[in-house]
Scaffold this motif. Structure first.
Motif, PDB file in Angstrom:
ATOM      1  N   ARG A 185      55.396  21.465  40.297  1.00  0.00           N
ATOM      2  CA  ARG A 185      54.240  22.361  40.296  1.00  0.00           C
ATOM      3  C   ARG A 185      53.580  22.366  41.669  1.00  0.00           C
ATOM      4  NH1 ARG A 185      51.043  21.675  34.516  1.00  0.00           N
ATOM      5  NH2 ARG A 185      52.842  22.164  33.193  1.00  0.00           N
TER       6      ARG A 185
ATOM      7  N   ALA B 292      49.805  23.957  43.379  1.00  0.00           N
ATOM      8  CA  ALA B 292      48.554  24.704  43.245  1.00  0.00           C
ATOM      9  C   ALA B 292      48.416  25.661  44.421  1.00  0.00           C
ATOM     10  CB  ALA B 292      47.371  23.743  43.210  1.00  0.00           C
TER      11      ALA B 292
ATOM     12  N   PRO C 199      43.149  30.312  46.668  1.00  0.00           N
ATOM     13  CA  PRO C 199      42.926  31.727  46.982  1.00  0.00           C
ATOM     14  C   PRO C 199      42.905  31.937  48.489  1.00  0.00           C
ATOM     15  CG  PRO C 199      40.884  30.687  46.282  1.00  0.00           C
ATOM     16  CD  PRO C 199      41.971  29.683  46.047  1.00  0.00           C
TER      17      PRO C 199
ATOM     18  N   ASP D  93      41.194  37.491  46.382  1.00  0.00           N
ATOM     19  CA  ASP D  93      41.859  36.793  45.281  1.00  0.00           C
ATOM     20  C   ASP D  93      40.869  36.299  44.239  1.00  0.00           C
ATOM     21  OD1 ASP D  93      44.350  37.097  46.486  1.00  0.00           O
ATOM     22  OD2 ASP D  93      44.151  35.241  47.620  1.00  0.00           O
ATOM     23  N   ALA D  94      39.634  36.030  44.661  1.00  0.00           N
ATOM     24  CA  ALA D  94      38.636  35.495  43.735  1.00  0.00           C
ATOM     25  C   ALA D  94      37.264  36.058  44.080  1.00  0.00           C
ATOM     26  CB  ALA D  94      38.609  33.968  43.785  1.00  0.00           C
TER      27      ALA D  94
ATOM     28  N   CYS E 141      42.992  42.332  38.976  1.00  0.00           N
ATOM     29  CA  CYS E 141      42.854  41.048  38.278  1.00  0.00           C
ATOM     30  C   CYS E 141      42.430  39.910  39.200  1.00  0.00           C
ATOM     31  CB  CYS E 141      44.168  40.684  37.590  1.00  0.00           C
ATOM     32  SG  CYS E 141      44.719  41.895  36.381  1.00  0.00           S
TER      33      CYS E 141
ATOM     34  N   ARG F 127      40.327  36.667  40.236  1.00  0.00           N
ATOM     35  CA  ARG F 127      39.642  35.637  39.454  1.00  0.00           C
ATOM     36  C   ARG F 127      38.139  35.846  39.607  1.00  0.00           C
ATOM     37  NH1 ARG F 127      42.410  30.151  38.276  1.00  0.00           N
ATOM     38  NH2 ARG F 127      43.984  31.771  38.156  1.00  0.00           N
TER      39      ARG F 127
ATOM     40  N   ASP G 150      39.058  25.831  39.024  1.00  0.00           N
ATOM     41  CA  ASP G 150      38.866  27.191  38.520  1.00  0.00           C
ATOM     42  C   ASP G 150      39.310  28.250  39.523  1.00  0.00           C
ATOM     43  OD1 ASP G 150      38.012  26.810  35.967  1.00  0.00           O
ATOM     44  OD2 ASP G 150      36.012  27.654  36.248  1.00  0.00           O
TER      45      ASP G 150
ATOM     46  N   SER H 224      45.443  29.028  41.360  1.00  0.00           N
ATOM     47  CA  SER H 224      46.487  29.371  40.397  1.00  0.00           C
ATOM     48  C   SER H 224      47.669  28.443  40.672  1.00  0.00           C
ATOM     49  CB  SER H 224      46.885  30.844  40.533  1.00  0.00           C
ATOM     50  OG  SER H 224      47.311  31.122  41.855  1.00  0.00           O
ATOM     51  N   TRP H 225      48.699  28.548  39.848  1.00  0.00           N
ATOM     52  CA  TRP H 225      49.804  27.592  39.954  1.00  0.00           C
ATOM     53  C   TRP H 225      51.152  28.299  39.953  1.00  0.00           C
ATOM     54  CZ3 TRP H 225      49.142  22.234  40.221  1.00  0.00           C
ATOM     55  CH2 TRP H 225      47.830  21.776  40.024  1.00  0.00           C
ATOM     56  N   THR H 226      52.095  27.732  40.683  1.00  0.00           N
ATOM     57  CA  THR H 226      53.511  28.058  40.533  1.00  0.00           C
ATOM     58  C   THR H 226      54.191  26.815  39.967  1.00  0.00           C
ATOM     59  OG1 THR H 226      53.579  29.687  42.316  1.00  0.00           O
ATOM     60  CG2 THR H 226      55.646  28.601  41.748  1.00  0.00           C
TER      61      THR H 226
END
Length: 391
Positions: free
Chosen positions: A90, A92, A95, A164-165, A185, A187, A377, A380-382
């Motif tokens: 994983r 993180a 943004p 992004d946010a 979309c 955040r 918060d 996001s994750w890959t």
């Protein structure tokens, strides 16, 4: 300088996972060192923000504690490179850009948002309120270019929707209006209207506890969401005693609580309304300003700031709290420990923060603002399924 928010993505050369087996923690990357972009940014940010009131920023340890709590295990490493977890590899993703809409009452929230965005390496935009935030604006102008922060005097919906946010502070109405402008979309994190309270245990109406409560009330002129608006007395007999003690303690803060001219009408109305309703009233200063009331009909009602607070008999606080469900930020405890019954009450009413009396306005950097993580918060994750290795 690389584009803001671009963090290293290279996996260790030895990274691999056996198909269908849990990752090997030993294959995880080494801890951050001096070459870590995140650590370099965090060190620079701490140097600029250390000791600023209300931010909880004192040393690099505060940042590392925040990262450990919000990204447990390999979390802080995952912000810079893939890490091995029981669920697979994983990473993180911070943004690349964050658009902030700021409220006009205090600059502390803006300062912490800038600090956190700087750590993440994001490009930061701050839409100022119409009245400005002089302290925050001065701070931004003194920051190094690496902070990548820009001030906006007019709202830019197009720019906002490319970020992004989006992080918004303000009234519930202003946040709802902003939400209607969002396309796509991004955040969207919101911090709306909240109040804070103080809880006094039976027999707790001492001058020392009144002094701690007065310090919480006086900080930032009682204008933020962490400012106590009412004290709930578990023993009704303590209410008039504590109200008088609190009024005495607030006199030591009278200079700090001196209201701006624009607030004088609201302060005068607060006193007149309390007298008209038959409340007991302690006027800390002869002119409109700090005022303690003991309402004839107990109720939680936010005051105008500058030291206006209600002391309420509350052997059963549930009826008082019901109208404020979801709108309580902090409950200060005038006790060395939290009674289990009070903990149950806080979880039932979804009160996100309990703290010692005197510390309401000094949350640690890792506190959960409105009950939510402050960095996690934003990311996001890959992730890769456990059966799929990185070669």
């Amino acid at each position: 300088m690389p584009p803001a928010g671009n963090l290293p993505h290279a996996a260790p050369a030895s990274a691999s996972l056996d198909a269908g087996t849990a990752p090997n923690p030993a294959a995880a990357p080494c801890p951050m060192n001096d070459s870590s972009p995140l650590l370099r940014r965090a060190t620079a940010a701490v140097d600029c923000f250390r000791g600023r009131p209300g931010t909880g920023i004192h040393s690099l340890d505060d940042v590392l504690r925040l990262l450990d709590l919000e990204f447990p295990g390999h979390g802080r490493l995952a912000l810079e490179q893939p890490v091995s977890t029981a669920g697979g590899w994983r990473q993180a993703l911070a943004p690349r850009s964050i658009y902030h809409v700021l409220a006009s009452n205090l600059s502390v929230s803006a300062e912490v948002s800038l600090f956190l965005g700087w750590i993440l390496g994001a490009r930061l935009y701050f839409k100022l309120p119409a009245s400005g935030l002089p302290d925050f604006q001065d701070l931004v102008h003194r920051l190094p270019a690496d902070a990548a922060a820009s001030l906006l005097t007019t709202h830019d919906p197009v720019l906002m929707n490319t970020c992004d946010a989006i992080v918004a502070f303000g009234s519930d109405e202003s946040i709802a209006a902003l939400r209607a402008q969002i396309r796509g979309c991004p955040r969207f994190l919101t911090y709306g209207s909240k109040i804070s309270l103080l809880w006094l245990p039976p027999g707790g109406a001492s001058p020392d506890q009144a002094a701690l409560a007065a310090a919480d009330v006086a900080a930032f002129q009682q204008l933020g969401c962490l400012s106590p608006q009412a004290c709930l007395c578990a023993d009704p007999a303590d209410a008039p005693v504590f109200a008088a003690a609190l009024a005495t303690a607030l006199r030591a803060h009278a200079a700090l609580l001196q209201p701006p001219p624009a607030l004088l009408p609201a302060l005068q109305e607060f006193r007149l309304r309390a007298h008209a309703r038959g409340d007991q009233v302690w006027e800390v200063t002869p002119e409109p300003g700090p005022t303690v009331i003991l309402p004839a009909q107990p109720r939680i009602e936010p005051g105008p700031g500058c030291g206006c607070i209600a002391v309420l008999p509350a052997p059963d606080p549930a009826p008082l709290l019901e109208p404020w469900r979801g709108h309580i930020s902090t409950l200060s405890i005038a006790s060395p420990s939290i009674p289990s019954s009070l903990w149950s009450l806080a979880t039932h009413w979804r009160i996100p923060r309990l703290c010692p009396a005197g510390q309401a306005q000094n949350p640690p950097l890792h506190w959960l603002h409105d009950g939510r993580p402050r960095l996690a918060d934003l990311v996001s994750w890959t992730a890769a399924d456990p059966a799929l290795p990185i070669s």
